[in-house]
Design a protein around this motif. Structure first.
Motif, PDB file in Angstrom:
ATOM      1  N   ASN A 379      10.968  10.168  -8.943  1.00 55.58           N
ATOM      2  CA  ASN A 379      10.079   9.123  -8.019  1.00 55.58           C
ATOM      3  C   ASN A 379       9.512   8.248  -9.076  1.00 55.58           C
ATOM      4  O   ASN A 379       9.300   8.644 -10.399  1.00 55.58           O
ATOM      5  CB  ASN A 379       8.872  10.269  -7.672  1.00 55.58           C
ATOM      6  CG  ASN A 379       7.923   9.222  -6.571  1.00 55.58           C
ATOM      7  OD1 ASN A 379       7.265   8.329  -7.151  1.00 55.58           O
ATOM      8  ND2 ASN A 379       8.161   9.479  -5.405  1.00 55.58           N
ATOM      9  N   ALA A 408       9.418   4.336  -4.842  1.00 63.13           N
ATOM     10  CA  ALA A 408      10.650   4.779  -4.867  1.00 63.13           C
ATOM     11  C   ALA A 408      10.941   5.909  -5.076  1.00 63.13           C
ATOM     12  O   ALA A 408      10.596   6.680  -6.378  1.00 63.13           O
ATOM     13  CB  ALA A 408      11.891   3.673  -5.774  1.00 63.13           C
ATOM     14  N   SER A 436      18.536   7.738  -1.898  1.00 64.77           N
ATOM     15  CA  SER A 436      17.560   6.886  -2.416  1.00 64.77           C
ATOM     16  C   SER A 436      16.609   6.019  -1.396  1.00 64.77           C
ATOM     17  O   SER A 436      17.368   5.697  -0.095  1.00 64.77           O
ATOM     18  CB  SER A 436      17.886   6.042  -3.676  1.00 64.77           C
ATOM     19  OG  SER A 436      18.968   5.090  -3.264  1.00 64.77           O
ATOM     20  N   SER A 438      13.324   3.116  -1.076  1.00 60.46           N
ATOM     21  CA  SER A 438      12.169   2.533  -1.603  1.00 60.46           C
ATOM     22  C   SER A 438      11.469   1.325  -0.589  1.00 60.46           C
ATOM     23  O   SER A 438      11.980   1.302   0.445  1.00 60.46           O
ATOM     24  CB  SER A 438      12.518   1.698  -2.750  1.00 60.46           C
ATOM     25  OG  SER A 438      13.545   0.479  -2.368  1.00 60.46           O
ATOM     26  N   ASP A 440       8.779  -2.251  -0.922  1.00 62.11           N
ATOM     27  CA  ASP A 440       8.279  -3.076  -1.719  1.00 62.11           C
ATOM     28  C   ASP A 440       7.459  -3.980  -0.824  1.00 62.11           C
ATOM     29  O   ASP A 440       7.974  -4.841   0.049  1.00 62.11           O
ATOM     30  CB  ASP A 440       9.287  -3.961  -2.545  1.00 62.11           C
ATOM     31  CG  ASP A 440       9.967  -3.080  -3.420  1.00 62.11           C
ATOM     32  OD1 ASP A 440       9.145  -2.322  -4.304  1.00 62.11           O
ATOM     33  OD2 ASP A 440      11.310  -3.095  -3.424  1.00 62.11           O
TER      34      ASP A 440
END
Length: 785
Positions: A379, A408, A436, A438, A440
């Motif tokens: 992380n 992320a 994964s 994430s 932003d």
């Protein structure tokens, strides 16, 4: 016998560490005639420490086993008769030290070692980088180039993966290399053509950071500290307690690097309709600060003879800040009026990160037959801010701030199975998943002079959610036929990628299957000659910000925009390597050829007067054809030198904005590392490095050279050591580049203050001694058979 149809003798066995009983991979086995000590044959141990010497005629033989940080082991009078197979079973070799205080005594070991599938940089030999980071170490090794701003390329490519102790890092490659202190690193492995067992990500391969570990029983430790010019300082410690089957370790490091310097800048944008050119020129001072700290620890358990567990964790913080003050002058030619002003730019980037790892391995009864599993959770937080103030005289004329933040996380699960087949062959297979996610948020603010507050600009503020799942299976078959070795592998990967622009009801998906074959071949010639060849297919996936479709304001003169239609790069990589040893000296030559399809380049165009828009495009293909030469030689007992050179032809060609291009350059670099042992406890090192110019799709980077020097003094039987070093001794390390298009040119020059002088101190803690007494010659007493 069935495994020896040639009716000639065989000697085989397994090399193990005398304390941990772990197999020792890549140990060198040499077999000599007992009567005249003539070299007959040799081998290198495999992953499980195993070796086999075949086709031996009747007679008595001596065997010599050597490996770094271990005492040479000699076995005498091994009698071979007929087609008998002499199984020496487990052979234990012990470290070259009586205790931890002397573990680093590695006289005669080269600073860079070539192994079957990688190069290994022994960090303790790089004393000119003692107070630096992993980047400073890589400045003096083959295959790697580091520019004056600390950006790393592997054989000319910035596309590579960074592992820490064999585990992929969640951070960007250059961030990882810039933050880990050199004093906390044991070795760095350069793997340019990995097998199908490894992730295929990265144009140029893998850089694996091996952190320091302590193998001795009892309580041990090492403490390092350093301080340098301009407020640079750092330190680290590693504590270890090993008792029987349990090992507990705890380490931490703190690292602050300050780099002040000067920069120059000139941009020309051409208005093809008005037939005039807007020129912006600037110069000023900058200061870049990198700060990081990290805590790591874990417990290892040997649960019986066949089971091994490891639970580890890392928690840390990294940040990079920069301050730049520039004097600007802007005018239009022909006949324009000059408009001078001052710019103050502040940049911040950083956040916390942590990871947890669980490893398990089960060994079956047959040597080399095992099953392993691993789970990793990573992380990271990412917070970025850029603030730009523009002044006319003493009044603020404008200011702009951009921010980007978001978390992320990544889960990684894998299982690997290894099955020996017969005496020489091996089958491996495995499954891996990488999951994964994430998010932003990017925002732009303009400064309101009246209210003295920053106001959000919604049209340049966006939030992106990004998910990527990769599932892979692989299989490898490896074997030997007399002196010929081979390894054939195939990896299949399924990728699902989902990107969503929050609030815009816009999504982009990718759903595809890829295949990655690998081939590795080797042949052992007589008298320490070896040749290896390999082919691998790799992939370089676009990074998340390469894909974001919206415009982001970088500063008053630069905009960026991603390209969600980007295709991944596919790389075909070929290598041929030859090695020859002359006692302690050796020579290695590598020839390589690499083709990159769907080449991704950062390209620029004029957005409006004096403003450039930067984006990413699949511009075509690039080609690298070259060779690397390394010679390790002891000119005298007190002078060891590593001489390295890299020469390659580079070509990138394709189309940019429907216009064809074809750029070529002959790139080369050279390194000359000298180590002088002026007294028993005093060493001096002098290194030189030259990097030639290179081209890209729209520009050129200029060349430069740098010289570093260091002196290391040890005290109290090597318990305490002091290292004084000077980097960029003559102030010649500069970053200079130019990018050009049909309607613009952009020149940049930066130079850090030099030399950078620092002092490092290291102290070793130990209360345990190996019970065996070393002989005066430094190797184990020969055993009779």
């Amino acid at each position: 016998m069935a495994d020896n149809p040639d009716n000639k003798g065989v000697i085989k066995g397994v090399i193990r560490d005398s304390i941990t009983s772990q197999p020792v991979e890549f140990a060198t086995i040499a077999v000599y005639k007992s009567n005249d000590h003539a070299l007959i044959d040799g081998a290198i141990t495999g992953q499980m420490g195993d070796f086999k010497i075949s086709k031996l005629k009747d007679g008595n033989y001596d065997m010599e086993i050597t490996f770094i940080e271990y005492k040479t082991k000699r076995l005498k009078n091994i009698f071979v008769s007929g087609n008998n197979t002499i199984d020496l079973n487990d052979i234990f070799i012990s470290m070259t030290a009586e205790n931890l205080k002397e573990v680093e005594i590695t006289a005669g070991i080269p600073s860079i070692e070539y192994q079957i599938d990688k190069k290994v940089i022994h960090v303790d030999k790089q004393i000119t980088a003692t107070a630096g980071t992993a980047v400073d170490i890589l400045e003096s090794v083959p295959s790697v180039s580091v520019d004056a701003e600390g950006n790393v390329t592997l054989r000319g490519s910035s596309g590579f993966s960074v592992f820490i102790d064999g585990k992929p890092s969640v951070l960007d490659p250059n961030d990882v290399l810039q933050q880990i202190p050199a004093s906390a690193i044991a070795d760095i492995e350069i793997i340019t053509n990995p097998s199908a067992k490894y992730d295929p990500d990265g144009t140029a391969g893998i850089i694996n950071i091996i952190m320091k570990k302590i193998k001795l029983e009892g309580f041990n430790g090492v403490v390092d500290a350093n301080a340098g010019m301009y407020g640079t300082f750092g330190g680290d410690f590693l504590l270890n307690y090993r008792k029987n089957a349990v090992n507990i370790y705890l380490g931490a490091d703190y690292n602050k690097r300050v780099n002040p310097g000067i920069s120059e800048y000139e941009r020309n944008t051409i208005d093809t309709i008005a037939k005039d050119t807007t020129i912006t020129a600037a110069n000023g001072d900058f200061e870049s600060i990198r700060l990081s700290w990290q805590l790591r620890g874990g417990i290892e358990i040997d649960a019986g003879k066949n089971d091994y567990f490891n639970i580890g964790f890392r928690y840390g913080h990294r940040e990079r800040t920069g301050t730049t003050t520039r004097n600007y002058d802007e005018w239009i030619e022909p006949g324009g009026t000059h408009n001078p002003y001052i710019s103050n730019e502040d940049e911040e980037r950083g956040g916390n990160f942590y990871s947890a790892t669980i490893d398990y391995m089960h060994s079956f009864s047959k040597q080399g037959h095992n099953l392993s599993a691993q789970f990793i959770y990573d992380n990271r937080e990412s917070n970025e801010m850029s603030l730009n103030w523009l002044y006319t005289d003493i009044d603020t004329s404008s200011a702009q701030k951009t921010t980007e933040e978001g978390p992320a996380e990544r889960f990684r699960i894998k299982a690997d199975y290894t099955l020996p087949i017969g005496e020489n062959d091996k089958f491996e297979a495995g499954y891996q998943s990488r999951i994964s996610s994430s998010e932003d948020a990017t925002n732009l603010y303009n400064y309101d002079i009246d209210t003295k507050e920053f106001v959000l600009i919604p049209e340049y503020s966006n939030t992106t959610k990004y998910d990527q799942n990769i599932h892979a299976v692989y299989a490898i078959y490896a074997g030997e036929i007399t002196n010929f070795g081979y390894q054939l592998g195939l990896r299949g990967e399924y990728t699902y990628r989902y990107m969503e622009l929050i609030g815009a009801d816009t999504t982009y998906t990718l759903d595809r299957m890829d295949y990655f074959p690998t081939i590795h071949l080797s042949y052992n010639f007589p008298k320490d000659n070896m040749m290896m060849a390999s082919y691998t297919r790799r992939i370089e996936r676009p990074r998340g910000w390469y894909l974001e479709p919206f415009i982001t304001v970088q500063d008053a003169y630069n905009l960026s925009q991603g390209n969600p239609e980007l295709l991944p790069e596919y790389i075909d990589s070929y290598e041929l390597n030859y090695q020859k040893r002359f006692n302690k000296d050796f020579i290695s030559f590598e020839a390589y050829y690499r083709v990159t399809h769907n080449k991704i380049e950062r390209v620029s165009s004029v957005y409006e007067e004096n403003i450039l828009l930067h984006t990413y495009e699949n511009v075509g293909e690039d080609y690298s054809l070259g060779g690397e030469l390394m010679i390790a030689v002891d000119f005298f007992k007190w002078w060891h030198a590593d001489i390295m050179g890299n020469l390659y032809y580079y070509q990138v060609k394709g189309e940019i904005y429907d216009e064809p291009f074809d750029n070529t350059s002959l790139n080369w670099g050279s390194r000359f590392n000298n180590s002088f042992k002026v007294a028993e406890f005093t060493n001096i090192q002098l290194t030189g490095n030259y990097i030639s110019p290179s081209v890209s799709a729209q520009g050129k980077r200029y060349g430069y050279y740098v010289v570093n020097a260091a002196v290391k003094q040890e005290f109290f039987k090597r318990s305490l050591s002091l290292t004084l070093q000077a980097r960029d001794l003559f102030g010649t390390a500069v970053f200079e580049s130019i990018n050009e298009g049909p309607d613009f040119s952009n020149y940049f020059y930066a130079k850090q203050k030099a030399p950078l002088i620092s002092l490092s101190v290291s102290y070793k803690i130990n209360n345990y001694k190996i019970k065996k007494n070393p002989t005066s010659e430094g190797f184990d007493t020969g055993e009779e058979f």
